[in-house]
Design a protein around this motif. Structure first.
Motif, PDB file in Angstrom:
ATOM      1  N   LYS A 299       0.763  -1.055   0.108  1.00  0.00           N
ATOM      2  CA  LYS A 299       0.119  -0.086   0.097  1.00  0.00           C
ATOM      3  C   LYS A 299       0.907   1.245   0.165  1.00  0.00           C
ATOM      4  N   ASN A 300       1.800   1.205   1.200  1.00  0.00           N
ATOM      5  CA  ASN A 300       2.417   2.491   1.209  1.00  0.00           C
ATOM      6  C   ASN A 300       4.007   2.091   1.498  1.00  0.00           C
ATOM      7  N   PHE A 301       4.798   2.558   0.718  1.00  0.00           N
ATOM      8  CA  PHE A 301       5.883   1.988   0.702  1.00  0.00           C
ATOM      9  C   PHE A 301       7.002   2.965  -0.290  1.00  0.00           C
ATOM     10  N   MET A 302       7.979   2.351  -0.183  1.00  0.00           N
ATOM     11  CA  MET A 302       9.628   2.686  -0.837  1.00  0.00           C
ATOM     12  C   MET A 302      10.485   1.786  -1.017  1.00  0.00           C
ATOM     13  N   LEU A 303      10.194   1.550  -2.227  1.00  0.00           N
ATOM     14  CA  LEU A 303      10.845   0.317  -3.245  1.00  0.00           C
ATOM     15  C   LEU A 303      11.940   0.994  -4.014  1.00  0.00           C
ATOM     16  N   LYS A 304      13.505  -0.680  -3.715  1.00  0.00           N
ATOM     17  CA  LYS A 304      14.318   0.080  -5.042  1.00  0.00           C
ATOM     18  C   LYS A 304      14.777  -1.249  -5.488  1.00  0.00           C
ATOM     19  N   VAL A 305      14.890  -0.412  -6.745  1.00  0.00           N
ATOM     20  CA  VAL A 305      15.315  -1.748  -7.275  1.00  0.00           C
ATOM     21  C   VAL A 305      16.341  -1.288  -8.021  1.00  0.00           C
ATOM     22  N   ASP A 306      17.849  -2.350  -8.006  1.00  0.00           N
ATOM     23  CA  ASP A 306      18.881  -1.673  -8.737  1.00  0.00           C
ATOM     24  C   ASP A 306      18.670  -2.588 -10.419  1.00  0.00           C
ATOM     25  N   PHE A 307      18.911  -2.187 -11.226  1.00  0.00           N
ATOM     26  CA  PHE A 307      18.519  -2.321 -13.180  1.00  0.00           C
ATOM     27  C   PHE A 307      19.645  -2.329 -13.819  1.00  0.00           C
ATOM     28  N   ARG A 308      20.079  -3.359 -14.267  1.00  0.00           N
ATOM     29  CA  ARG A 308      21.199  -3.167 -16.212  1.00  0.00           C
ATOM     30  C   ARG A 308      20.574  -3.001 -17.009  1.00  0.00           C
ATOM     31  N   ILE A 309      20.931  -2.454 -17.813  1.00  0.00           N
ATOM     32  CA  ILE A 309      20.084  -2.371 -19.495  1.00  0.00           C
ATOM     33  C   ILE A 309      21.082  -3.252 -20.211  1.00  0.00           C
ATOM     34  N   THR A 310      20.909  -4.113 -20.827  1.00  0.00           N
ATOM     35  CA  THR A 310      20.954  -4.633 -22.138  1.00  0.00           C
ATOM     36  C   THR A 310      20.598  -3.906 -23.021  1.00  0.00           C
ATOM     37  N   GLU A 311      21.901  -4.040 -24.001  1.00  0.00           N
ATOM     38  CA  GLU A 311      21.622  -2.825 -25.743  1.00  0.00           C
ATOM     39  C   GLU A 311      19.943  -2.828 -26.094  1.00  0.00           C
ATOM     40  N   GLY A 312      19.692  -1.901 -26.347  1.00  0.00           N
ATOM     41  CA  GLY A 312      18.236  -2.216 -26.890  1.00  0.00           C
ATOM     42  C   GLY A 312      17.311  -2.230 -26.096  1.00  0.00           C
ATOM     43  N   ALA A 313      17.730  -2.905 -25.088  1.00  0.00           N
ATOM     44  CA  ALA A 313      16.259  -3.586 -23.912  1.00  0.00           C
ATOM     45  C   ALA A 313      14.543  -2.782 -23.677  1.00  0.00           C
ATOM     46  N   PRO A 372      19.836  10.675 -14.593  1.00  0.00           N
ATOM     47  CA  PRO A 372      21.325  10.446 -14.073  1.00  0.00           C
ATOM     48  C   PRO A 372      21.772   9.256 -14.897  1.00  0.00           C
ATOM     49  N   PHE A 373      21.020   8.734 -15.889  1.00  0.00           N
ATOM     50  CA  PHE A 373      21.046   7.044 -15.850  1.00  0.00           C
ATOM     51  C   PHE A 373      23.252   6.753 -16.011  1.00  0.00           C
ATOM     52  N   ARG A 374      23.655   5.702 -16.122  1.00  0.00           N
ATOM     53  CA  ARG A 374      24.578   4.942 -15.614  1.00  0.00           C
ATOM     54  C   ARG A 374      24.167   3.976 -16.554  1.00  0.00           C
ATOM     55  N   SER A 375      24.828   4.383 -17.932  1.00  0.00           N
ATOM     56  CA  SER A 375      25.217   3.223 -18.941  1.00  0.00           C
ATOM     57  C   SER A 375      26.003   2.424 -18.876  1.00  0.00           C
ATOM     58  N   GLY A 376      25.423   1.078 -18.949  1.00  0.00           N
ATOM     59  CA  GLY A 376      26.370   0.519 -19.062  1.00  0.00           C
ATOM     60  C   GLY A 376      26.263  -0.694 -17.430  1.00  0.00           C
ATOM     61  N   PHE A 377      25.965   0.550 -16.048  1.00  0.00           N
ATOM     62  CA  PHE A 377      26.236  -0.177 -15.163  1.00  0.00           C
ATOM     63  C   PHE A 377      24.667  -0.636 -14.656  1.00  0.00           C
ATOM     64  N   PHE A 378      24.315  -0.893 -13.007  1.00  0.00           N
ATOM     65  CA  PHE A 378      23.366  -0.801 -12.649  1.00  0.00           C
ATOM     66  C   PHE A 378      23.118   0.488 -12.177  1.00  0.00           C
ATOM     67  N   ASN A 379      21.749   0.797 -11.837  1.00  0.00           N
ATOM     68  CA  ASN A 379      21.390   2.166 -11.641  1.00  0.00           C
ATOM     69  C   ASN A 379      20.490   1.853 -10.591  1.00  0.00           C
ATOM     70  N   THR A 380      20.091   2.514  -9.905  1.00  0.00           N
ATOM     71  CA  THR A 380      19.104   2.086  -8.776  1.00  0.00           C
ATOM     72  C   THR A 380      17.811   3.458  -8.980  1.00  0.00           C
ATOM     73  N   ALA A 381      16.648   2.418  -8.812  1.00  0.00           N
ATOM     74  CA  ALA A 381      15.379   2.963  -9.164  1.00  0.00           C
ATOM     75  C   ALA A 381      14.288   3.039  -7.995  1.00  0.00           C
ATOM     76  N   MET A 382      13.952   3.828  -7.568  1.00  0.00           N
ATOM     77  CA  MET A 382      13.347   4.560  -5.987  1.00  0.00           C
ATOM     78  C   MET A 382      11.952   4.804  -6.505  1.00  0.00           C
ATOM     79  N   VAL A 383      11.023   4.021  -6.471  1.00  0.00           N
ATOM     80  CA  VAL A 383       9.506   4.268  -5.945  1.00  0.00           C
ATOM     81  C   VAL A 383       9.303   4.457  -4.974  1.00  0.00           C
ATOM     82  N   VAL A 384       8.474   5.335  -4.141  1.00  0.00           N
ATOM     83  CA  VAL A 384       7.467   6.106  -3.313  1.00  0.00           C
ATOM     84  C   VAL A 384       6.839   6.133  -3.792  1.00  0.00           C
ATOM     85  N   VAL A 385       5.065   6.012  -2.649  1.00  0.00           N
ATOM     86  CA  VAL A 385       3.865   5.686  -2.520  1.00  0.00           C
ATOM     87  C   VAL A 385       3.693   6.128  -1.474  1.00  0.00           C
TER      88      VAL A 385
END
Length: 452
Positions: A299-313, A372-385
């Protein structure tokens, strides 16, 4: 007489003991010349003046570094610094210059020296790798510690996986990271592209390091300074005390299932070396392993996810997901933090005004182009509700903010691809989702803090 001699011996023993108990600092700069240092990468000048090392900015040269010839692992480093207005600089630590990495380009942790209005002096930047890993917007009090046009004192404590910094006695950064455990220390003269900045200087003095008995001399933890934990799939003691929990344990599929399955998908997803990977398929939406969702709603939360994109993903992180809404083809329905290779995926040019680009609330609200995207590395997405208020963050910077359950929100939905889904985005709670969009994307360090 004998009694006096014994008393003198006792005094000398006490004094010797006190001396041994004090920190044994080593000077890295002798105040006379640059013995023990070597210049790397650029051609900017370093000279010795009045017990100072002075770096001079120069046009038409890349970043220049004056590096120690010795390397250091765990240490406490102190130094004074002064920088002309308009320049950017820093002090590297646990840094490397390797032939196999960008032809010897210096890379590694950097204590930022930033006299601009941004005021991020004392933050931690990962030079020539990930970029900002502790930007100073996490610590407003630390942003105010730097004094323009004056000498400033700095302290760096790098002990194990803990990296902490201070400016003029004010703690600035508190970082947990295990990317590099040892390397040289280096003074940076940043490249410039403005002739008016040529000849400006940054200076350092009183550079000293402590490598023994660090546990005895390290600074006690200040719980008021936000800690960032970059070590994958772990919860630090401070995070645990704040209510953070791992949403994925880094090893199993516990807590997750297929969005249209009762169990975790048998294909299309793999776990390798602490990374959860959605594998490349035919590029279709949920046509390989399919989306995965949490087994319980939030319901109410702070969600963090580290993600890394391959080319064209293409992929996404969804929330307020109701898997009963779409039983047919395609992805489960919910609000989406878009994950996309903006440069190489055609979806970035679709939608309205960039609302399908990385970090956007997909097909509804666009993230800024200068995110502030880091190409080729993990990035941290955060969603706050928090109730009807929602925020998207990327690598510590807020990029989207909106209110749902309003007339404006409902009108916005009617202009999107979600207009036919009743009451879209207004649910009180919902599942969390990682999307299979037919491209390989990596996830790790998935954690959540439930809010009141």
């Amino acid at each position: 007489m004998k009694k006096n001699i014994l008393m003198l011996i006792a005094v000398f023993m006490i004094l010797a003991s006190c001396k041994q108990q004090g920190p044994e600092w080593k000077d890295l700069f002798n105040g006379k010349n640059l013995d023990g240092w070597v210049k790397l990468n650029g051609t900017a000048e370093y000279r010795v003046e009045d017990d100072m090392i002075v770096g001079v900015s120069e046009m038409n040269t890349p970043n220049t570094f004056l590096a120690t010839t010795e390397t250091y692992g765990d240490f406490i480093l102190e130094f004074d610094f002064k920088v002309d207005d308009g320049l950017n600089s820093g002090v590297q630590f646990r840094s490397l210059s390797l032939p196999e990495y960008n032809n010897g380009r210096v890379h590694g942790y950097q204590f930022e020296i930033d006299p601009s209005d941004r005021s991020w002096t004392g933050g931690v930047y990962d030079e020539a790798r990930r970029g900002w890993i502790y930007p100073m917007n996490y610590n407003p009090e630390g942003e105010n510690a730097f004094k323009k046009g004056e000498w400033n004192s700095a302290r760096i404590e790098a002990i194990g996986n803990s990296v902490r910094t201070w400016v003029n006695g004010v703690e600035c950064a508190n970082l947990l990271d295990n990317t590099t455990t040892e390397g040289f220390i280096a003074l940076q003269v940043h490249s410039i592209n403005n002739e008016e900045l040529a000849g400006k200087t940054v200076s350092w003095r009183n550079i000293r390091i402590l490598t023994d008995n660090l546990e005895q001399y390290k600074t006690p933890v200040n719980s008021n300074v936000k800690q960032l934990n970059q070590i994958a799939n772990t919860i630090s003691e401070l995070e645990a005390s704040e209510g953070w929990e791992l949403l994925w344990d880094g090893k199993t599929t516990n807590g997750w299932r297929g969005a249209k399955l009762d169990e975790f998908p048998e294909k299309g997803w793999v776990i390798e070396d602490g990374i959860l990977k959605v594998l490349k398929g035919d590029g279709g939406e949920s046509t390989n392993g399919g989306d995965i969702v949490t087994t319980k709603p939030y319901k109410n939360f702070m969600l963090k996810v580290d993600f890394r994109i391959t080319e064209g993903a293409n992929s996404g992180i969804k929330y307020f997901v109701d898997t009963n809404l779409n039983k047919g083809e395609g992805s489960a329905i919910g609000c989406e933090f878009q994950i996309l290779d903006d440069r190489n995926h055609p979806d970035a040019k679709l939608g309205i005004n960039g609302n399908r680009t990385l970090g956007s609330l997909y097909d509804l609200i666009a993230a800024p182009e200068d995110k502030p995207f880091r190409s080729g590395f993990f990035n941290t997405a955060m969603v706050v509700v928090q109730g009807n208020h929602v925020e998207h963050w990327l690598n510590g910077v807020k990029i989207v903010e909106y209110e749902r359950n309003t007339e404006e929100w409902n009108a916005l939905v009617q202009t999107s691809k979600y207009k036919d889904w009743p009451n879209f985005g207004n649910a009180e709670e919902g599942l969390l989702l990682l999307q299979d969009h037919g491209d390989e994307v990596w996830f790790q360090n998935i954690k959540i803090k439930v809010l009141e």
